[in-house]
Design a protein around this motif. Sequence first.
Motif, PDB file in Angstrom:
ATOM      1  N   GLU A  55      -4.040 -17.549   9.042  1.00  0.00           N
ATOM      2  CA  GLU A  55      -2.847 -17.017   8.380  1.00  0.00           C
ATOM      3  C   GLU A  55      -3.005 -17.048   6.861  1.00  0.00           C
ATOM      4  N   LEU A  56      -3.598 -18.104   6.342  1.00  0.00           N
ATOM      5  CA  LEU A  56      -3.821 -18.191   4.899  1.00  0.00           C
ATOM      6  C   LEU A  56      -4.822 -17.136   4.426  1.00  0.00           C
ATOM      7  N   LEU A  57      -5.864 -16.898   5.221  1.00  0.00           N
ATOM      8  CA  LEU A  57      -6.818 -15.848   4.866  1.00  0.00           C
ATOM      9  C   LEU A  57      -6.142 -14.478   4.873  1.00  0.00           C
ATOM     10  N   LEU A  58      -5.281 -14.251   5.847  1.00  0.00           N
ATOM     11  CA  LEU A  58      -4.567 -12.966   5.912  1.00  0.00           C
ATOM     12  C   LEU A  58      -3.643 -12.773   4.718  1.00  0.00           C
ATOM     13  N   ASP A  59      -3.101 -13.882   4.204  1.00  0.00           N
ATOM     14  CA  ASP A  59      -2.244 -13.769   3.026  1.00  0.00           C
ATOM     15  C   ASP A  59      -3.002 -13.164   1.847  1.00  0.00           C
ATOM     16  N   PHE A  60      -4.306 -13.365   1.808  1.00  0.00           N
ATOM     17  CA  PHE A  60      -5.100 -12.823   0.700  1.00  0.00           C
ATOM     18  C   PHE A  60      -5.803 -11.525   1.074  1.00  0.00           C
ATOM     19  N   TYR A  61      -6.366 -11.463   2.285  1.00  0.00           N
ATOM     20  CA  TYR A  61      -7.207 -10.328   2.683  1.00  0.00           C
ATOM     21  C   TYR A  61      -6.550  -9.384   3.683  1.00  0.00           C
ATOM     22  N   GLY A  62      -5.361  -9.694   4.153  1.00  0.00           N
ATOM     23  CA  GLY A  62      -4.762  -8.945   5.243  1.00  0.00           C
ATOM     24  C   GLY A  62      -4.667  -7.450   5.018  1.00  0.00           C
ATOM     25  N   PRO A  63      -4.500  -6.709   6.106  1.00  0.00           N
ATOM     26  CA  PRO A  63      -4.425  -5.243   6.033  1.00  0.00           C
ATOM     27  C   PRO A  63      -3.351  -4.738   5.081  1.00  0.00           C
ATOM     28  N   GLN A  64      -2.275  -5.487   4.908  1.00  0.00           N
ATOM     29  CA  GLN A  64      -1.216  -5.038   4.002  1.00  0.00           C
ATOM     30  C   GLN A  64      -1.732  -4.892   2.573  1.00  0.00           C
ATOM     31  N   ILE A  68      -2.163  -1.789  -1.167  1.00  0.00           N
ATOM     32  CA  ILE A  68      -1.907  -2.247  -2.533  1.00  0.00           C
ATOM     33  C   ILE A  68      -3.177  -2.155  -3.378  1.00  0.00           C
ATOM     34  N   ARG A  69      -4.332  -2.388  -2.749  1.00  0.00           N
ATOM     35  CA  ARG A  69      -5.593  -2.325  -3.480  1.00  0.00           C
ATOM     36  C   ARG A  69      -5.958  -0.883  -3.842  1.00  0.00           C
ATOM     37  N   ILE A 101     -12.878   0.010   4.102  1.00  0.00           N
ATOM     38  CA  ILE A 101     -11.769  -0.093   5.056  1.00  0.00           C
ATOM     39  C   ILE A 101     -12.236   0.279   6.461  1.00  0.00           C
ATOM     40  N   VAL A 102     -13.031   1.339   6.554  1.00  0.00           N
ATOM     41  CA  VAL A 102     -13.562   1.740   7.865  1.00  0.00           C
ATOM     42  C   VAL A 102     -14.414   0.613   8.451  1.00  0.00           C
ATOM     43  N   LEU A 103     -15.273   0.018   7.654  1.00  0.00           N
ATOM     44  CA  LEU A 103     -16.098  -1.103   8.105  1.00  0.00           C
ATOM     45  C   LEU A 103     -15.223  -2.276   8.540  1.00  0.00           C
ATOM     46  N   SER A 104     -14.166  -2.531   7.792  1.00  0.00           N
ATOM     47  CA  SER A 104     -13.241  -3.610   8.145  1.00  0.00           C
ATOM     48  C   SER A 104     -12.586  -3.351   9.494  1.00  0.00           C
ATOM     49  N   LEU A 106     -13.453  -1.234  11.952  1.00  0.00           N
ATOM     50  CA  LEU A 106     -14.353  -1.087  13.098  1.00  0.00           C
ATOM     51  C   LEU A 106     -15.134  -2.343  13.449  1.00  0.00           C
ATOM     52  N   VAL A 107     -15.472  -3.165  12.461  1.00  0.00           N
ATOM     53  CA  VAL A 107     -16.339  -4.312  12.716  1.00  0.00           C
ATOM     54  C   VAL A 107     -15.652  -5.647  12.438  1.00  0.00           C
ATOM     55  N   VAL A 108     -15.121  -5.806  11.248  1.00  0.00           N
ATOM     56  CA  VAL A 108     -14.616  -7.123  10.824  1.00  0.00           C
ATOM     57  C   VAL A 108     -13.341  -7.512  11.572  1.00  0.00           C
ATOM     58  N   PHE A 109     -12.349  -6.646  11.633  1.00  0.00           N
ATOM     59  CA  PHE A 109     -11.070  -7.013  12.245  1.00  0.00           C
ATOM     60  C   PHE A 109     -11.185  -7.391  13.720  1.00  0.00           C
ATOM     61  N   PRO A 110     -11.964  -6.636  14.527  1.00  0.00           N
ATOM     62  CA  PRO A 110     -12.095  -7.064  15.924  1.00  0.00           C
ATOM     63  C   PRO A 110     -12.727  -8.460  16.063  1.00  0.00           C
ATOM     64  N   ILE A 111     -13.683  -8.769  15.209  1.00  0.00           N
ATOM     65  CA  ILE A 111     -14.290 -10.099  15.240  1.00  0.00           C
ATOM     66  C   ILE A 111     -13.278 -11.139  14.764  1.00  0.00           C
ATOM     67  N   ASN A 112     -12.498 -10.798  13.746  1.00  0.00           N
ATOM     68  CA  ASN A 112     -11.465 -11.721  13.267  1.00  0.00           C
ATOM     69  C   ASN A 112     -10.544 -12.152  14.399  1.00  0.00           C
ATOM     70  N   GLU A 113     -10.173 -11.212  15.246  1.00  0.00           N
ATOM     71  CA  GLU A 113      -9.264 -11.533  16.350  1.00  0.00           C
ATOM     72  C   GLU A 113      -9.847 -12.591  17.270  1.00  0.00           C
ATOM     73  N   VAL A 114     -11.150 -12.530  17.507  1.00  0.00           N
ATOM     74  CA  VAL A 114     -11.785 -13.470  18.429  1.00  0.00           C
ATOM     75  C   VAL A 114     -12.077 -14.802  17.759  1.00  0.00           C
ATOM     76  N   ILE A 115     -12.754 -14.762  16.616  1.00  0.00           N
ATOM     77  CA  ILE A 115     -13.204 -16.031  16.031  1.00  0.00           C
ATOM     78  C   ILE A 115     -12.180 -16.673  15.101  1.00  0.00           C
ATOM     79  N   MET A 116     -11.283 -15.901  14.529  1.00  0.00           N
ATOM     80  CA  MET A 116     -10.311 -16.482  13.593  1.00  0.00           C
ATOM     81  C   MET A 116      -8.944 -16.651  14.248  1.00  0.00           C
ATOM     82  N   ALA A 117      -8.411 -15.583  14.793  1.00  0.00           N
ATOM     83  CA  ALA A 117      -7.073 -15.665  15.387  1.00  0.00           C
ATOM     84  C   ALA A 117      -7.064 -16.559  16.626  1.00  0.00           C
TER      85      ALA A 117
END
Length: 166
Positions: A55-64, A68-69, A101-104, A106-117
């Motif tokens: 949750e803290l990582l999402l506060d900085f890097y999250g899709p929202q 803004i970026r 964003i595409v790399l995030s 397609l690759v990063v977010f699905p892994i985030n769900e498994v190893i981080m979430a």
Amino acid sequence: MRRQQLFVVFLWLSVINLSIWIGGTLFHMIVVLPLWSQPLPGSVHEFFGDRRAYELLLDFYGPQWMVIRILPILIALGLGWNHARHRVSLIITLLTIAFGIVLSVLVVFPINEVIMANAGVGSSAEAIERMVNTWIVADRARFALLSVGYIFLLRAFRLPIPSVPR
């Protein structure tokens, strides 16, 4: 005249915004990543086991933050469209962010769900190791890509702004 002032403001906002991402990503690579990427799989279970870390990582890097970026750069591009040298640099910056964003997604977010979430729960040690290694490579590729865009953004930032006749 007002348009040029807004152009400068949005260039500043773009540089500040992307600078924060670059700095935060470097911090994550150097300080945070070693905390959860070794020794595997225990480090993933331990670091992300309470979900608060993710949750803290999402506060900085999250899709929202993607919108803004990218938004100040899009606005700067629109305001400075008539400045060809700025336009080219800003388009390159936007393209690198879009590929990031595409790399995030397609690759990063699905892994985030498994190893981080989910702290790797339900995944084998080999799967966790493979996902972490893939995540690191994708994160480095994304960082390199956005660093190129950042260099072009800084180029646009330092270019003189043509004056508009009154």
